[in-house]
Design a protein around this motif. Structure first.
Motif, PDB file in Angstrom:
ATOM      1  N   VAL A   1       0.838  -1.198   0.000  1.00 46.09           N
ATOM      2  CA  VAL A   1       0.000   0.000   0.000  1.00 46.09           C
ATOM      3  C   VAL A   1       0.874   1.250   0.000  1.00 46.09           C
ATOM      4  O   VAL A   1       0.621   2.206  -0.719  1.00 46.09           O
ATOM      5  N   ARG A   2       1.954   1.187   0.793  1.00 46.97           N
ATOM      6  CA  ARG A   2       2.843   2.365   0.842  1.00 46.97           C
ATOM      7  C   ARG A   2       3.478   2.616  -0.519  1.00 46.97           C
ATOM      8  O   ARG A   2       3.661   3.750  -0.948  1.00 46.97           O
ATOM      9  N   PHE A   3       3.814   1.519  -1.212  1.00 47.00           N
ATOM     10  CA  PHE A   3       4.393   1.656  -2.545  1.00 47.00           C
ATOM     11  C   PHE A   3       3.426   2.381  -3.475  1.00 47.00           C
ATOM     12  O   PHE A   3       3.774   3.319  -4.196  1.00 47.00           O
ATOM     13  N   GLN A   4       2.179   1.923  -3.404  1.00 50.87           N
ATOM     14  CA  GLN A   4       1.147   2.547  -4.242  1.00 50.87           C
ATOM     15  C   GLN A   4       0.995   4.027  -3.884  1.00 50.87           C
ATOM     16  O   GLN A   4       0.879   4.887  -4.753  1.00 50.87           O
ATOM     17  N   ALA A   5       1.060   4.294  -2.581  1.00 45.96           N
ATOM     18  CA  ALA A   5       0.927   5.680  -2.125  1.00 45.96           C
ATOM     19  C   ALA A   5       2.078   6.521  -2.662  1.00 45.96           C
ATOM     20  O   ALA A   5       1.899   7.677  -3.061  1.00 45.96           O
ATOM     21  N   ALA A   6       3.300   5.921  -2.707  1.00 46.11           N
ATOM     22  CA  ALA A   6       4.462   6.663  -3.210  1.00 46.11           C
ATOM     23  C   ALA A   6       4.224   7.095  -4.654  1.00 46.11           C
ATOM     24  O   ALA A   6       4.531   8.222  -5.045  1.00 46.11           O
ATOM     25  N   LEU A   7       3.645   6.190  -5.438  1.00 41.30           N
ATOM     26  CA  LEU A   7       3.348   6.529  -6.838  1.00 41.30           C
ATOM     27  C   LEU A   7       2.288   7.632  -6.910  1.00 41.30           C
ATOM     28  O   LEU A   7       2.406   8.593  -7.673  1.00 41.30           O
ATOM     29  N   THR A   8       1.255   7.449  -6.102  1.00 40.94           N
ATOM     30  CA  THR A   8       0.137   8.390  -6.137  1.00 40.94           C
ATOM     31  C   THR A   8       0.577   9.799  -5.747  1.00 40.94           C
ATOM     32  O   THR A   8       0.131  10.789  -6.325  1.00 40.94           O
ATOM     33  N   LEU A   9       1.498   9.859  -4.784  1.00 43.39           N
ATOM     34  CA  LEU A   9       1.954  11.169  -4.309  1.00 43.39           C
ATOM     35  C   LEU A   9       2.669  11.972  -5.395  1.00 43.39           C
ATOM     36  O   LEU A   9       2.855  13.178  -5.275  1.00 43.39           O
ATOM     37  N   GLY A  10       3.056  11.285  -6.463  1.00 45.28           N
ATOM     38  CA  GLY A  10       3.652  11.999  -7.584  1.00 45.28           C
ATOM     39  C   GLY A  10       2.624  12.656  -8.470  1.00 45.28           C
ATOM     40  O   GLY A  10       2.932  13.532  -9.279  1.00 45.28           O
ATOM     41  N   GLU A  11       1.381  12.218  -8.333  1.00 43.34           N
ATOM     42  CA  GLU A  11       0.329  12.689  -9.230  1.00 43.34           C
ATOM     43  C   GLU A  11      -0.454  13.849  -8.634  1.00 43.34           C
ATOM     44  O   GLU A  11      -1.238  14.471  -9.326  1.00 43.34           O
ATOM     45  N   VAL A  12      -0.301  14.038  -7.352  1.00 43.22           N
ATOM     46  CA  VAL A  12      -1.127  15.060  -6.701  1.00 43.22           C
ATOM     47  C   VAL A  12      -0.256  16.125  -6.062  1.00 43.22           C
ATOM     48  O   VAL A  12       0.900  15.889  -5.744  1.00 43.22           O
ATOM     49  N   ASP A  13      -0.835  17.305  -5.908  1.00 44.12           N
ATOM     50  CA  ASP A  13      -0.079  18.354  -5.276  1.00 44.12           C
ATOM     51  C   ASP A  13      -0.798  18.716  -3.990  1.00 44.12           C
ATOM     52  O   ASP A  13      -1.692  19.552  -3.979  1.00 44.12           O
ATOM     53  N   LEU A  14      -0.449  18.039  -2.921  1.00 40.53           N
ATOM     54  CA  LEU A  14      -1.140  18.346  -1.680  1.00 40.53           C
ATOM     55  C   LEU A  14      -0.129  18.611  -0.574  1.00 40.53           C
ATOM     56  O   LEU A  14       0.989  18.111  -0.617  1.00 40.53           O
ATOM     57  N   PRO A  15      -0.541  19.422   0.395  1.00 41.74           N
ATOM     58  CA  PRO A  15       0.382  19.745   1.477  1.00 41.74           C
ATOM     59  C   PRO A  15       0.770  18.473   2.232  1.00 41.74           C
ATOM     60  O   PRO A  15      -0.071  17.586   2.399  1.00 41.74           O
ATOM     61  N   GLY A  16       2.024  18.376   2.629  1.00 44.36           N
ATOM     62  CA  GLY A  16       2.461  17.184   3.357  1.00 44.36           C
ATOM     63  C   GLY A  16       2.939  16.073   2.440  1.00 44.36           C
ATOM     64  O   GLY A  16       3.330  15.000   2.900  1.00 44.36           O
ATOM     65  N   ARG A  17       2.881  16.341   1.139  1.00 42.78           N
ATOM     66  CA  ARG A  17       3.270  15.346   0.136  1.00 42.78           C
ATOM     67  C   ARG A  17       4.723  14.885   0.338  1.00 42.78           C
ATOM     68  O   ARG A  17       5.023  13.682   0.384  1.00 42.78           O
ATOM     69  N   ILE A  18       5.651  15.858   0.481  1.00 43.92           N
ATOM     70  CA  ILE A  18       7.075  15.523   0.562  1.00 43.92           C
ATOM     71  C   ILE A  18       7.403  14.830   1.890  1.00 43.92           C
ATOM     72  O   ILE A  18       8.174  13.878   1.928  1.00 43.92           O
ATOM     73  N   GLU A  19       6.731  15.287   2.979  1.00 44.50           N
ATOM     74  CA  GLU A  19       6.913  14.604   4.273  1.00 44.50           C
ATOM     75  C   GLU A  19       6.491  13.145   4.159  1.00 44.50           C
ATOM     76  O   GLU A  19       7.162  12.245   4.654  1.00 44.50           O
ATOM     77  N   ALA A  20       5.360  12.938   3.472  1.00 44.71           N
ATOM     78  CA  ALA A  20       4.854  11.570   3.330  1.00 44.71           C
ATOM     79  C   ALA A  20       5.847  10.716   2.538  1.00 44.71           C
ATOM     80  O   ALA A  20       6.127   9.563   2.895  1.00 44.71           O
ATOM     81  N   LEU A  21       6.418  11.289   1.478  1.00 42.03           N
ATOM     82  CA  LEU A  21       7.401  10.539   0.682  1.00 42.03           C
ATOM     83  C   LEU A  21       8.644  10.222   1.513  1.00 42.03           C
ATOM     84  O   LEU A  21       9.211   9.127   1.423  1.00 42.03           O
ATOM     85  N   ALA A  22       9.071  11.197   2.334  1.00 42.36           N
ATOM     86  CA  ALA A  22      10.238  10.964   3.189  1.00 42.36           C
ATOM     87  C   ALA A  22       9.953   9.843   4.181  1.00 42.36           C
ATOM     88  O   ALA A  22      10.819   9.003   4.458  1.00 42.36           O
ATOM     89  N   GLY A  23       8.725   9.822   4.687  1.00 41.16           N
ATOM     90  CA  GLY A  23       8.340   8.754   5.612  1.00 41.16           C
ATOM     91  C   GLY A  23       8.414   7.398   4.943  1.00 41.16           C
ATOM     92  O   GLY A  23       8.917   6.427   5.513  1.00 41.16           O
TER      93      GLY A  23
END
Ligand code: HEC
Length: 500
Positions: free
Chosen positions: A49-71
Motif C-alpha cells: 500500500v505504501r508503494f502505491q501511495a508513493a506513486l500516487t503522491l507523484g500525481e497530486v499536489d497536496l500539502p504534506g506530500r514531501i513529508e509523506a514521501l520521506a516517511g
C-alpha cells in the motif's frame, strides 16, 4: 472508517491514477477526505500500500506530500521499486525532500544511502547556488552523522563534476564550505576541497582569504595539520600557490607533508609541475619519491620531462625498476616510448660490464649450500636475515624480486642497477658539520631517522639538519664479491635460493 482488507485499500490508493486514466474531473482529488486518505496510506502497515501511495503522491499536489514521501523512504528505501517510485514522485522538490529526510535518517541502510547520494548528485548536476547552500545547511545540523554527510558531499561533488561549469554567485557558498574545510574529519575536509574547487570562483574574495591563511601557516610551519593546508592550496591558481608548494618539497618537510604537497601539485596540468618535482627529487623521502614517480609518469608531457632529466643525469636512471621501464617503453605516446628506448639502451652507469662475465659460470655450477651459508654469514647478515640470524635492513627474502640465479647474481654484483626508493642511501649534514648516512627510515615533523646495516641508526632533530639528500645509490654496497671465486658465488647462490 478504516478497511483492513489490503485490496480495498490498494484500490482506494489508486483512485487518483484511475481518475486520470478515466478522466474523472480533478475535483475528486481535491476533495479533502481523499487527500487525507492518501497521506494515511503513506503510513499504512502494508508495504504494498505504501508503494502505491508513493506513486500516487507523484500525481497530486497536496500539502504534506514531501513529508509523506520521506516517511515512505525511511521505511521502504531498501526496495528498489519503492526508490524508483519515490524518485519519480519527488519532481522538482529534491532539495525539500532531502531537507526533511536527512536530519532524521537515523542509521544508514543501503537503500537510503543510495537514495540520498543519487539525489544529492542531482542537485550538483543542476549547479544552483541556493539549492547547494540549502543542502550544505541540512548536513550541518547536529543530528546528522558523518556517513550521511559524506553521502551528500560525495553525491554533490560528483554532480558538480557533471555540471562542469561555473556555479553562478558561487562566492555565496564560501561560508558554509569554509566550515566543512576545517571539519575534524579528514574525509569530510577532503571532499569539501573537491566541492570548493568546483563551486567557488577562483577570484572570490572569500577563497582568496582562505588561501592566504593556508600559505601563511605553511610558511611559518605553524599549526597542527599542515598537510591539510597543503591540500587546501589546490583551491588556488597554480601561479598563486606553486611557490608555497615547491617550498614544501624540500628536505625540511616531513614525509607526509611532502606527499600532501605532491598530491596538490598533481591536480594542475601546468608544465611547471614536472620541473618542480624533478628539481626537488633528491630531497624527497621514500614514499614521496614513489608518489612523485607516479605523478611524472601519469602524463605525456611529464613522462617526457622525466626521461629528459634522466638523460641529462639530473635524475638517476636507477629509480626506474623494470616495471616502470616497461611502462615507459610501451607508453601510448610514441615520442615518450622512443625516448625511453633511446635512453635505456645508453644509460650511463659506473658498472663494470665485465664483472658479470667473470662470475657467469656461477649460475650453472653446482653450489654447496653449507659453504654458501658461511660466506653469507660473513658478508650479508649486516642487512639480510637468514635462518634467524642477522639484521633486516634490506628486503625480506620471502618477497624476493630476483627469482632466477641470473637475476640473483646481477642483484649482488650490481646493487645500483635498480634501487627501490626505500633503500637509497641518504646523506645528512648537521648544522654542526656532522655527517650521517643511511636509508631514511623515518621522516617526521620533528626528527628523522637514518638506518644502516647492523641495526645501527641515528635520530636527528630537524632543527639540527643543514642538508639532507639522497646519494642516488643503494645502501647495499658494491664490491661484495671481492675475493670470491665463481665456485664461492655458486655456493652463495645455492644458499640464498633455499631462503625464499
Ligand atoms: C649494507 C646493507 C647490505 C648488505 C651488506 C647486503 N645487502 Fe643485499 N640488499 C640490501 C638492500 C637495502 C637491498 C634492497 C636494494 C634495493 O632495492 O636497492 C638489497 C638487495 C639485495 C638483493 C636483491 C633482492 C631482490 O628483491 O631482488 C639481493 C639478491 C641481495 N641484496 C643479496 C645480498 C647478498 C648475497 C649480500 C652479501 C654478499 C648482501 N646482499 C649484502 C642491503 C644490503
Amino acid at each position: 472508517m478504516k478497511s483492513n482488507r489490503p485490496i480495498l485499500r490498494l484500490l482506494m490508493a489508486a483512485i487518483p491514477m484511475l481518475s486520470m486514466s478515466l478522466s474523472i474531473p480533478s475535483w475528486s482529488i481535491d476533495h479533502e477526505g481523499i487527500q487525507e486518505r492518501i497521506l494515511q496510506l503513506a503510513d499504512d502497515p502494508d508495504p504494498r500500500v505504501r508503494f502505491q501511495a508513493a506513486l500516487t503522491l507523484g500525481e497530486v499536489d497536496l500539502p504534506g506530500r514531501i513529508e509523506a514521501l520521506a516517511g515512505i523512504a525511511r521505511k521502504d528505501a531498501a526496495d528498489p521499486w519503492v526508490r524508483r517510485a519515490i524518485l519519480s514522485s519527488i519532481g522538482s522538490d529534491t532539495v525539500e525532500f532531502l531537507e526533511i529526510l536527512i536530519p532524521e535518517v537515523g542509521d544508514s541502510t543501503e537503500g537510503i544511502d543510495s537514495l540520498i547520494e543519487e539525489l544529492s548528485k542531482l542537485v550538483g548536476t543542476k549547479g544552483q547556488t541556493e539549492d547547494i547552500r540549502r543542502l550544505l545547511a541540512a548536513i550541518g545540523q547536529p543530528s546528522v552523522k558523518e556517513p550521511v554527510q559524506m553521502l551528500v558531499l560525495d553525491g554533490l561533488s560528483e554532480g558538480l563534476e557533471l555540471f562542469g561549469g561555473m556555479v553562478a554567485n558561487g562566492g555565496e557558498l564560501a561560508a558554509p564550505l569554509a566550515d566543512l574545510l576545517v571539519n575534524p574529519s579528514e574525509k569530510i575536509r577532503g571532499v569539501a576541497v573537491e566541492i570548493a574547487s568546483k563551486a567557488l570562483p577562483q577570484d572570490s574574495p572569500e577563497l582568496d582569504t582562505l588561501i592566504s591563511e593556508q600559505i601563511a601557516r605553511l610558511e611559518n610551519r605553524e599549526g597542527e595539520n599542515l598537510s591539510q593546508s597543503a591540500k587546501m592550496l589546490r583551491l588556488g591558481s597554480y601561479d598563486r600557490v606553486s611557490g608555497a608548494l615547491s617550498e614544501l618539497l624540500t628536505s625540511q618537510s616531513h614525509e607526509a607533508l611532502q606527499v600532501a604537497a605532491l598530491e596538490t601539485l598533481s591536480t594542475y596540468d601546468h608544465p611547471g609541475v614536472g620541473k618542480t618535482i624533478i628539481d626537488h627529487w633528491s630531497q624527497l623521502a621514500p614514499k614521496a619519491k614513489i608518489q612523485a614517480l607516479d605523478i611524472l609518469m601519469a602524463r605525456q608531457d611529464r613522462a617526457m620531462q622525466l626521461l629528459v632529466a634522466i638523460e641529462s643525469e639530473e635524475m638517476p636512471g636507477n629509480i626506474l625498476d623494470s616495471q616502470r621501464q616497461t611502462l615507459l617503453l610501451g607508453y601510448p605516446d610514441s615520442a615518450v616510448a622512443d625516448k625511453a628506448k633511446q635512453i635505456f639502451s645508453t644509460l650511463s652507469t659506473d658498472e663494470d660490464p665485465e664483472l658479470y662475465n667473470q662470475y657467469a659460470e656461477a649460475v650453472t655450477l653446482e653450489g654447496d649450500r653449507e659453504k654458501g651459508k658461511k660466506i653469507y654469514l660473513e658478508r650479508c647478515t649486516q642487512c639480510h636475515i637468514a635462518e634467524g640470524q642477522g639484521q633486516q635492513l634490506g628486503p625480506d627474502w620471502s618477497g624476493l624480486k630476483s627469482n632466477t640465479r641470473e637475476t640473483l647474481l646481477t642483484s649482488i654484483l650490481y646493487p645500483n642497477r635498480s634501487v627501490d626508493p626505500g633503500f637509497t642511501n641518504y646523506i645528512l649534514e648537521t648544522v654542526d658539520g656532522d655527517i650521517f648516512t643511511g636509508i631514511l627510515a623515518f621522516s617526521g615533523p620533528n626528527s628523522v631517522v637514518l638506518r644502516r646495516g647492523g641495526a645501527e641508526e641515528d635520530t636527528i632533530l630537524r632543527k639540527n639538519i643543514e642538508y639532507l639528500e639522497d646519494t642516488k645509490k643503494s645502501i647495499m654496497p658494491t664490491n661484495l664479491e671481492v675475493g670470491l671465486s665463481p665456485q664461492d658465488m655458486a655456493d652463495l647462490l645455492s644458499f640464498i635460493e633455499t631462503l625464499k
